[in-house]
Design a protein around this motif. Structure first.
Motif, PDB file in Angstrom:
ATOM      1  N   SER A 125     -16.386 -21.892 -22.637  1.00 40.21           N
ATOM      2  CA  SER A 125     -16.796 -22.168 -21.333  1.00 40.21           C
ATOM      3  C   SER A 125     -17.970 -21.464 -20.953  1.00 40.21           C
ATOM      4  O   SER A 125     -18.604 -21.684 -19.724  1.00 40.21           O
ATOM      5  CB  SER A 125     -15.487 -21.954 -20.334  1.00 40.21           C
ATOM      6  OG  SER A 125     -14.891 -20.748 -20.277  1.00 40.21           O
ATOM      7  N   TRP A 139     -11.822 -21.144 -23.156  1.00 40.35           N
ATOM      8  CA  TRP A 139     -10.670 -21.673 -22.147  1.00 40.35           C
ATOM      9  C   TRP A 139      -9.670 -22.108 -23.107  1.00 40.35           C
ATOM     10  O   TRP A 139      -9.819 -23.171 -23.755  1.00 40.35           O
ATOM     11  CB  TRP A 139     -11.376 -22.736 -21.312  1.00 40.35           C
ATOM     12  CG  TRP A 139     -10.553 -23.088 -20.022  1.00 40.35           C
ATOM     13  CD1 TRP A 139      -9.291 -23.199 -20.042  1.00 40.35           C
ATOM     14  CD2 TRP A 139     -10.986 -23.925 -19.072  1.00 40.35           C
ATOM     15  NE1 TRP A 139      -8.879 -23.770 -18.981  1.00 40.35           N
ATOM     16  CE2 TRP A 139      -9.857 -24.175 -18.191  1.00 40.35           C
ATOM     17  CE3 TRP A 139     -12.225 -24.403 -18.516  1.00 40.35           C
ATOM     18  CZ2 TRP A 139     -10.128 -25.033 -16.906  1.00 40.35           C
ATOM     19  CZ3 TRP A 139     -12.428 -25.102 -17.430  1.00 40.35           C
ATOM     20  CH2 TRP A 139     -11.554 -25.404 -16.518  1.00 40.35           C
ATOM     21  N   VAL A 183      -6.656 -17.684 -12.188  1.00 42.23           N
ATOM     22  CA  VAL A 183      -7.140 -17.526 -13.693  1.00 42.23           C
ATOM     23  C   VAL A 183      -6.878 -16.180 -14.254  1.00 42.23           C
ATOM     24  O   VAL A 183      -6.861 -15.102 -13.766  1.00 42.23           O
ATOM     25  CB  VAL A 183      -8.919 -17.465 -13.422  1.00 42.23           C
ATOM     26  CG1 VAL A 183      -9.498 -17.494 -14.820  1.00 42.23           C
ATOM     27  CG2 VAL A 183      -9.309 -18.815 -12.697  1.00 42.23           C
ATOM     28  N   ARG A 219      -7.161 -13.664 -17.620  1.00 43.00           N
ATOM     29  CA  ARG A 219      -7.990 -13.493 -18.844  1.00 43.00           C
ATOM     30  C   ARG A 219      -7.288 -12.426 -19.693  1.00 43.00           C
ATOM     31  O   ARG A 219      -7.000 -11.496 -19.085  1.00 43.00           O
ATOM     32  CB  ARG A 219      -9.429 -12.915 -18.090  1.00 43.00           C
ATOM     33  CG  ARG A 219     -10.361 -13.945 -17.620  1.00 43.00           C
ATOM     34  CD  ARG A 219     -11.561 -13.496 -17.159  1.00 43.00           C
ATOM     35  NE  ARG A 219     -12.602 -14.549 -16.782  1.00 43.00           N
ATOM     36  CZ  ARG A 219     -13.420 -15.072 -17.380  1.00 43.00           C
ATOM     37  NH1 ARG A 219     -13.535 -14.562 -18.560  1.00 43.00           N
ATOM     38  NH2 ARG A 219     -14.244 -15.940 -16.972  1.00 43.00           N
ATOM     39  N   ARG A 250      -7.107 -18.620 -19.430  1.00 47.46           N
ATOM     40  CA  ARG A 250      -6.246 -19.882 -18.845  1.00 47.46           C
ATOM     41  C   ARG A 250      -6.316 -19.993 -17.543  1.00 47.46           C
ATOM     42  O   ARG A 250      -6.212 -19.085 -16.700  1.00 47.46           O
ATOM     43  CB  ARG A 250      -4.942 -19.360 -19.379  1.00 47.46           C
ATOM     44  CG  ARG A 250      -3.867 -20.935 -19.187  1.00 47.46           C
ATOM     45  CD  ARG A 250      -2.284 -20.334 -19.060  1.00 47.46           C
ATOM     46  NE  ARG A 250      -1.948 -19.381 -17.928  1.00 47.46           N
ATOM     47  CZ  ARG A 250      -1.970 -19.687 -16.670  1.00 47.46           C
ATOM     48  NH1 ARG A 250      -2.028 -21.065 -16.434  1.00 47.46           N
ATOM     49  NH2 ARG A 250      -1.498 -19.145 -15.862  1.00 47.46           N
ATOM     50  N   SER A 251      -6.630 -21.273 -16.903  1.00 45.79           N
ATOM     51  CA  SER A 251      -6.859 -21.450 -15.551  1.00 45.79           C
ATOM     52  C   SER A 251      -5.974 -22.426 -15.124  1.00 45.79           C
ATOM     53  O   SER A 251      -5.442 -23.470 -15.846  1.00 45.79           O
ATOM     54  CB  SER A 251      -8.153 -21.867 -15.566  1.00 45.79           C
ATOM     55  OG  SER A 251      -8.528 -22.561 -13.912  1.00 45.79           O
TER      56      SER A 251
END
Length: 306
Positions: free
Chosen positions: A80, A149, A177, A179, A197-198
Motif C-alpha cells: 500500500s 496491507w 490501524v 502495524r 491491518r486496517s
C-alpha cells in the motif's frame, strides 16, 4: 550459515501518463532516471526505473505508465505504500523545500519513534519520507520500507521471520490501524517491512497509483537458486528464473496475496549503457530490436530534463 534476505531490491508500481510521473520523481523527489525501456510483456508501454546516482539495489522504484490507466486503490492483499529514507539532518530541509514549492504533504507524524511525512504523486499514490540516522550525500538514501496491507498479519510475518530471516522490531495500533514492523539483519537499504491491518473497508484494485509488486535482493544467481529451493521446501513455490535484462527474477505470492519477487543484484543497469549516461536512450531487449521503429512510434513522447 543461515541465509537471510538483506532488504529490498526494487518496488514496481503502475502510473498514468509517463511525463507527469517522470517530472515528479526526477524533479520533486530528485531521483535519477536510470533506465528507460519497455514493459517486456507489453512493448507498447514504457518501463521507467528511478534510483540514486549509482543505480544501487534498494533505491530502485520502477513504473509501468499507462496513458489511459484507471485509478487504482490499495486494499488487503496489496502493498500500500513505499517509504524513502531521509538522511540524517535532512528532514526539516525536505519540509521547507516542499512548502517552498507549494507541494502539499501530510505530517509530520511519528511512527515507531521516527518522524514521517506523506506526499502524493500525480496518480495519488502515497509517498512517505522517513527521518533516519543514516549518513548520505544523496537527497534520499533509497528505500526505508514498504507497507503490506494484510487481512491477517500472522501468516506473512511467519514467512518473513522464519524463511527470510527478518526480526520483529515493534508493534503499534492507532486509529484502527495495526502495524507490525519487521527488519532484515544488517544495514542494507530497504531493510524494513511494515505489515498493516486496517479496520477501514477497502477492496484493492490495480491501476494508476497502485503498487504491482515488491522485489527483495539476492546478491547473486547462486543465492537466488538457493532461495528458489528453500521457498519450495517451505511451501511457497516460485516461477522459474526470468531474465529481466538488468537482473534475474523469480516470483511468488506471499500468504496474504502480495506479489513478491526475488531479484539478483547483477548484472545491473550499466550492462547496456555507460554509467554516466543511464536513462538517456530507449533501451530494448534483443527480441524487440527488430521492431524498434514501430515501438518508438507507439510510445508517447517523453521529455527528459537534467
Amino acid at each position: 550459515m543461515t541465509r537471510t534476505i538483506p532488504g529490498l531490491h526494487h518496488v514496481t508500481a503502475i502510473s498514468g501518463p509517463p511525463q507527469d510521473n517522470l517530472a515528479f520523481y526526477t524533479g520533486t523527489l530528485r531521483q535519477r532516471l536510470v533506465k528507460k525501456t519497455v514493459n517486456f510483456d507489453d512493448p507498447g508501454t514504457y518501463h521507467l526505473y528511478y534510483g540514486d546516482q549509482g543505480a544501487n539495489s534498494g533505491t530502485i522504484l520502477t513504473f509501468f505508465p499507462f496513458v489511459n490507466a484507471g485509478r487504482g486503490r490499495a486494499g488487503p492483499g496489496m502493498a500500500s505504500a513505499y517509504a524513502y529514507a531521509v538522511p540524517k539532518g535532512g528532514f526539516d530541509g525536505w519540509m521547507e523545500q516542499l512548502a517552498e514549492d507549494a507541494i502539499d504533504f501530510d505530517g509530520p507524524t511519528e511512527r515507531f519513534g521516527h518522524r514521517i511525512l506523506t506526499l502524493r504523486d500525480p496518480d495519488g499514490a502515497p509517498v512517505e519520507l522517513v527521518e533516519t540516522d543514516r549518513d548520505s550525500d544523496q537527497p534520499l538514501d533509497g528505500f526505508h520500507s514498504v507497507t503490506l496491507w494484510e487481512r491477517d498479519i500472522a501468516p506473512t510475518a511467519r514467512l518473513l521471520t522464519e524463511v527470510f530471516g527478518y526480526a520483529e522490531a515493534g508493534h503499534e495500533t492507532a486509529g484502527g490501524v495495526e502495524r507490525l514492523r519487521l527488519v532484515a539483519p544488517g544495514d542494507a537499504r530497504g531493510a524494513v517491512i511494515d505489515l498493516m491491518r486496517s479496520d477501514a473497508p477497502s477492496i484493492g484494485r490495480q491501476g494508476a497509483g497502485s503498487i504491482h509488486h515488491v522485489a527483495f535482493r539476492a546478491e547473486s544467481d547462486e543465492v537466488q537458486r538457493d532461495w528458489h529451493e528453500r521457498l519450495a521446501v517451505a511451501g511457497h513455490p516460485t516461477t522459474p528464473v526470468i531474465d529481466r535484462q538488468y537482473f534475474n527474477a523469480i516470483y511468488f505470492r506471499e500468504p496474504g496475496g502480495v506479489l513478491f519477487e526475488i531479484a539478483t543484484d547483477p548484472p545491473g543497469f550499466a550492462v547496456d549503457e555507460d554509467p554516466a549516461h543511464l536513462g538517456e536512450a530507449l533501451k530494448l531487449p534483443a527480441k524487440y530490436e527488430a521492431h524498434r521503429a514501430r515501438i518508438e512510434q507507439i510510445l508517447p513522447p517523453l521529455k527528459v530534463t537534467a
